[in-house]
Design a protein around this motif. Structure first.
Motif, short mmCIF file in Angstrom:
data_model
loop_
_atom_site.label_atom_id
_atom_site.label_comp_id
_atom_site.label_asym_id
_atom_site.label_seq_id
_atom_site.Cartn_x
_atom_site.Cartn_y
_atom_site.Cartn_z
N VAL A 112 15.34 33.17 33.39
CA VAL A 112 15.50 34.97 32.61
C VAL A 112 15.20 35.54 33.48
CG1 VAL A 112 14.25 36.71 30.92
CG2 VAL A 112 13.54 33.91 30.47
N LYS A 134 -1.47 32.27 38.50
CA LYS A 134 -1.71 32.82 37.68
C LYS A 134 -2.81 33.17 37.08
CE LYS A 134 3.68 32.93 37.24
NZ LYS A 134 4.37 34.29 36.69
N GLU A 177 2.53 36.23 43.92
CA GLU A 177 3.38 37.04 42.25
C GLU A 177 4.37 38.14 42.63
OE1 GLU A 177 4.72 36.53 39.76
OE2 GLU A 177 3.18 36.31 38.64
#
Ligand SMILES: *Cc1c(COP(=O)(O)O)cnc(C)c1O
Length: 570
Positions: A35, A377, A462
Motif C-alpha cells: 500500500v 502486532k 513496527e
C-alpha cells in the motif's frame, strides 16, 4: 498520452517493489509495504515526478480470506483478469532459471493524477506460451511457495525487471529498491557497468561497483535480523547460476548466505529506514553503512473518507495536492467535523451489519484495529484481562477488527480465532466484530469510521506503520505504543495517546507487554472514555489535532519531496 513509448522520452526513477497496492481491483499486495508503494506512486503522479514502477503481476493475488465455523482462516485465490485492467506491452526479456530460459513480459497500468501527472506501472509476468508449465506459475502467488519459488520471483523482479526496462527503451536515472526483494537488479547493473579492461571473470578491477551504487537507492523496511531475505549459495547456484563470479557475490551479499539486504546495502549510495527510530534500529543492525531515515506517509486523496474530503474541499481547497494546508484545520467549525465523522461512522456500521449482522450503536466509542495478523502486532492484546475490559467497557465500548494472517502463519490464525471467540464472553455488553478479507476497500471504510485507532506492536518491530496516518487524516486519533511513526506524531492528549513506556534511545528494546497492557486499560478507563462521553469539545479538538498536527505532515507528498531532495538528487 497514447503509447507507452511516450513514457520513455525522459529518464525516470525506476521504483521496484515486490508488491504494489494501487486499488482493490489489482490484488497484488499483502499489506503495508504494498500500500505504501501504491501511495508513493500516486503522489509521484500528483507531483509530476518522472517515475516508472516495476512489480510482479501476482495472478492469484495474495488470497481471499474467509472463516470456517471454528473461526479458522480459510484462503482462496483472488480471481482477477489482468487483461481487463492492464495493457500488455510488446517485448520480452529472458532470464535464466535452473539453467533454462524463462520469458518475462510486462503489463502496464497508467496512474493518472487530476494534476495532469501520469506514470506507468509495469507488472511482470511469466505466464507465456513457450515457458515450462512450472515457470508460467512463477508470478502467480505473492509470498507463496518455498525458498526456491521466492528466489525465482526475485530473479524475475530484479533481473527480469531491469532487462525489460531496457528492452522497452526506458531511460533510468536512479533505481529505487523498495525493500530487499529487488536486490538482484544490482547484479544486472554490475554486468552493464563492467569497465572496458580485461574481459575475464576474475579481473576484479573490471567490476565497477561504484557506478552501480551511484544508480541505486535502497529503502529497508525490516527492523529485525531474521526478517531479511536470505538464500543459501547452494540454492542460488542451482536456481540462478553464476550471474557474477561467486567470489564477488559473496563479498557483496554475505559470506555464508546470500542476504538480499546486504547486497542492496553494498550497492546503494543512499539507504534509509522508514521512520526516525527505524533508521536508528537499522543503523545498529548494519554498522558500517550510513543509514538515513525518511518517514513513510499515505496518499491523502486515497485515504480520506468522502465525508471528510468534502469538508476539506470546502474549507481548505487544494489540500489533496498540498496536504500541508491541513495545518489550518482549526478554521473548520467543530460541528462540521463531528458531522463528517458521524457520516463515516454510519457508513462503516452499515457495512458491519451487512457483513456480520451485528448492529453497532453510533453513540458508543468505537475502537478500530486492522492490519496483517502477525505475532508482533499483538491484535489480541486488549483481551489480556477480559474481566477488566468488561468492567471498563461494558456499554461504553465497541471493537472492530480485521486483518489477514499469512497462509503459513498458524500463530497469526490462532490470534484471529481467539478474537473471534471473544464475542460469547462479552455478548451485548461489548460488541466485537472481526471483519473478513481486509483489503484496501475494507480499510478505507473501516479506518475513518471508528473513533480511535488502536496499535500495540511489540517494540521496535513496527518499522513505521501507516494505518495510523490514514486514521489521523480522518480525524481518528491514535492510541498506540510509541514505535514507528507514532514516536514522531504523538503529543500526549493532543494528537492522541501513547501506550506503555516512552521509547528508549537504545535499540535493543525489551518486552514491555505487562506495562503496555496495564497502561492500555488505565488510559481507556481514566482518560479516553471520560473525554469521549463528557467533553465533546475536548474530544473534537483531539480529532482536529490529528488532522492538523499529524496528517498535514505524515503523507506521501511530503515523503516524496524528501526522497527527491535527499535521495534521488544525490
Ligand atoms: C494501510 C494498510 C496496511 C498497513 O497497516 P499497518 O497498521 O501500518 O500495518 C495493511 N493493509 C491494508 C489493506 C492497508 O490499507
Amino acid at each position: 498520452m497514447n503509447s507507452w513509448r511516450n513514457y520513455t522520452e525522459i529518464s525516470r526513477i525506476a521504483y521496484f517493489s515486490m508488491e504494489i497496492g494501487l486499488t482493490t481491483e489489482i490484488p497484488t499486495y499483502s499489506g503495508g509495504l504494498g500500500v505504501l508503494a501504491g501511495d508513493t506512486i500516486k503522489s509521484a503522479a500528483d507531483l509530476k515526478l518522472p517515475l516508472v514502477a516495476v512489480t510482479l503481476i501476482s495472478r492469484k493475488g495474495y488470497f481471499r480470506q474467509t472463516f470456517n465455523e471454528q473461526g479458522w482462516q480459510q484462503e482462496s485465490p483472488v480471481d482477477w483478469r489482468p487483461e481487463d485492467l492492464l495493457e500488455l506491452l510488446p517485448g520480452k526479456a529472458l532470464v535464466t532459471v535452473e539453467n533454462r530460459d524463462v520469458k518475462v513480459q510486462a503489463w502496464m497500468y497508467r496512474v493518472k493524477s487530476p494534476t495532469g501527472g501520469e506514470l506507468p506501472v509495469l507488472f511482470l509476468d511469466t505466464d507465456i506460451p513457450g515457458n515450462l508449465p512450472e515457470d508460467r506459475k512463477i508470478t502467480d502467488h505473492l509470498y507463496g511457495g518455498d525458498k526456491s519459488y521466492r528466489l525465482k520471483q526475485e530473479i524475475v523482479l530484479g533481473i527480469g525487471g531491469a532487462r525489460l526496462l531496457q528492452i522497452l527503451g526506458f531511460q533510468v536515472r536512479k533505481y529505487h529498491l523498495n525493500e530487499g526483494h529487488a536486490s538482484l537488479l544490482t547484479l544486472e547493473l554490475l554486468n552493464h557497468h563492467r569497465l572496458p579492461v580485461e574481459d575475464t571473470w576474475d579481473e576484479r578491477a573490471s567490476w565497477d561497483t561504484r557506478s552501480v551504487q551511484e544508480k541505486c537507492v535502497f529503502t529497508t523496511h525490516t527492523p529485525v535480523e531474521a526478517g531479511h531475505d536470505r538464500f543459501t549459495y547452494d540454492l542460488v547456484n542451482r536456481v540462478m547460476g553464476e550471474v557474477i563470479p561467486t567470489d564477488l557475490l559473496k563479498e557483496l551479499g554475505g559470506k555464508d548466505e546470500l542476504n538480499m539486504t546486504m547486497l542492496a546495502l553494498n550497492l546503494s549510495h543512499y539507504v534509509n529506514g522508514v521512520a526516525k527510530k527505524h533508521g536508528q534500529v537499522s543503523q545498529a543492525l548494519f554498522p558500517g553503512f550510513e543509514i538515513h531515515a525518511i518517514t513513510n506517509g499515505i496518499h491523502p486523496f486515497t485515504w480520506g473518507s468522502p465525508f471528510m474530503m468534502a469538508l476539506f474541499d470546502k474549507y481548505l481547497p487544494g489540500w489533496a495536492y498540498e496536504p500541508e494546508l491541513l495545518v489550518r484545520v482549526d478554521n473548520i467549525p467543530d460541528r462540521e467535523i463531528q458531522d463528517a465523522h458521524a457520516g463515516a461512522k454510519a457508513y462503516l456500521f452499515q457495512y458491519i451489519e451487512e457483513i456480520t449482522g451485528a448492529k453497532f450503536d453510533p453513540e458508543i466509542l468505537t475502537i478500530g484495529f486492522a492490519r496483517r495478523a502477525t505475532a508482533y502486532k499483538r491484535a489480541n492484546m486488549i483481551f489480556n484481562d477480559p474481566e477488566r475490559l468488561k468492567k471498563i467497557g461494558a456499554g461504553k465500548l465497541q471493537l472492530v477488527f480485521a486483518g489477514k494472517a499469512h497462509p503459513h502463519d498458524d500463530y497469526g490464525k490462532k490470534m484471529i480465532q481467539e478474537i473471534r471467540n471473544q464475542t460469547d464472553f462479552f455478548g451485548d455488553d461489548l460488541k466485537i466484530v472481526y471483519l473478513p478479507n481486509y483489503n484496501m476497500d475494507v480499510a478505507s471504510r473501516l479506518i475513518p469510521g471508528v473513533d480511535i485507532w488502536l496499535n500495540n506492536p511489540l517494540r521496535p518491530l513496527e518499522a513505521s506503520g501507516t494505518s495510523g496516518m490514514k486514521a489521523a487524516l480522518n480525524g481518528v486519533p491514535n492510541f498506540s505504543v510509541l514505535d514507528g511513526w507514532w514516536i514522531e506524531g504523538h503529543i500526549e492528549g493532543l494528537t492522541g495517546w501513547s501506550i506503555g513506556p516512552p521509547p528508549t534511545e537504545t535499540t535493543t528494546d525489551v518486552n514491555h507487554s505487562d506495562e503496555d497492557v496495564k497502561d492500555l486499560y488505565n488510559k481507556l478507563e481514566k482518560t479516553i472514555i471520560p473525554l469521549y462521553y463528557k467533553d465533546r469539545k475536548g474530544w473534537t479538538q483531539v480529532m482536529k489535532n490529528a488532522i492538523g498536527k499529524n496528517a498535514y505532515y505524515f503523507n506521501t507528498h511530503v515523503m516524496m519531496r524528501r526522497y527527491v531532495t535527499e535521495a534521488y538528487l544525490r
